[in-house]
Motif scaffolding. Sequence first.
Motif, short mmCIF file in Angstrom:
data_model
loop_
_atom_site.label_atom_id
_atom_site.label_comp_id
_atom_site.label_asym_id
_atom_site.label_seq_id
_atom_site.Cartn_x
_atom_site.Cartn_y
_atom_site.Cartn_z
N LYS A 215 5.62 -71.89 104.93
CA LYS A 215 5.84 -73.18 103.81
C LYS A 215 7.17 -73.64 103.68
O LYS A 215 7.30 -74.86 103.48
N ALA A 218 7.60 -76.86 105.82
CA ALA A 218 6.57 -77.91 105.83
C ALA A 218 7.36 -79.04 104.39
O ALA A 218 6.90 -79.97 104.38
N ARG A 221 9.48 -81.09 105.68
CA ARG A 221 9.51 -82.23 106.74
C ARG A 221 8.63 -83.25 105.71
O ARG A 221 8.26 -84.40 106.15
N ARG A 280 -1.52 -73.68 111.15
CA ARG A 280 -1.55 -74.27 110.29
C ARG A 280 -2.58 -74.36 109.77
O ARG A 280 -3.43 -74.54 110.42
#
Length: 280
Positions: A215, A218, A221, A280
């Motif tokens: 998490k 992510a 990013r 993912r």
Amino acid sequence: MESESGWEAQQAAAAKRISAALQKGRGTGAVRILLQALERNELPSNGELWDRLRARLGASASKKLIAALASMPCFYCKSGVQRCEHCDGDGCHSDASPCGYCLGFGIASCDFCNGSGRATYTVVPSSLRMHVLEHRMQQALKEANQLLKAAIPTAAGRTIKIVRRDLAGRLFQIDRVMGVLENAVTSAREASRSRKELRKFAARVIRVARRVALKLDARMRQVLKQLVQVERSAVATTKSTAVKPPVLARIDLLHSIRKRRGFHGCTFQHPFLKLGSIRR
Ligand SMILES: [Zn+2]
Ligand SMILES: [Zn+2]
Ligand SMILES: [Zn+2]
């Protein structure tokens, strides 16, 4: 050679000093006393240490001691970052190309503590190590939740300088928690190799750490995406003749790293979390 009762008395005295420091809220002092006592063989350095300490200090004080050990900082860096060694902190190389390791930030996660900002597990007495790990994991999960909830800084009403700083700060905050998680994975795995009874514990640590790290990865990013947008709009509002090629090269770099699996080859990589191999 000390007599058995002499050693008992030494242990009691060491525990008393640790307890007194903890009562005054001096966690760091308590840790120092503990490590010194171990060095002088005033406390057992084997697997008995935890049971002995808990018996002498009581449940609440021994918990405090674990918390103090868990928050012991890395003696090499500040909060998990150091000057980037690839570019000497410049963020770019002598040909003005952006540094691919620190992505132009000039700072990188500390090699010594893996960016966690905490003392390495090797400093922690082995019989307390998994307790410290558990404490650090809990802290990391709390921090991760906060970081996942916190809004990503935007350019609205702020100067480019401030937004840039906030976004970079957020990236390195996330990276620090990732470092804590990665160290927990490595240390739990290593401990379970020599102590079979820790296998279940280690498996749980690895599972939880990777789930949270995924998490955070992510989120990282998303923060990078925001940084790319901010830098692009800064370029758009600058007279085209004033925009230097290295600035554009850095934007390209930030853009490409955002899509790179496991942030391989840059300061944000955490290979032992094996995030690249999770679906993912
Ligand atoms: Zn470089
Ligand atoms: Zn660099
Ligand atoms: Zn460090």
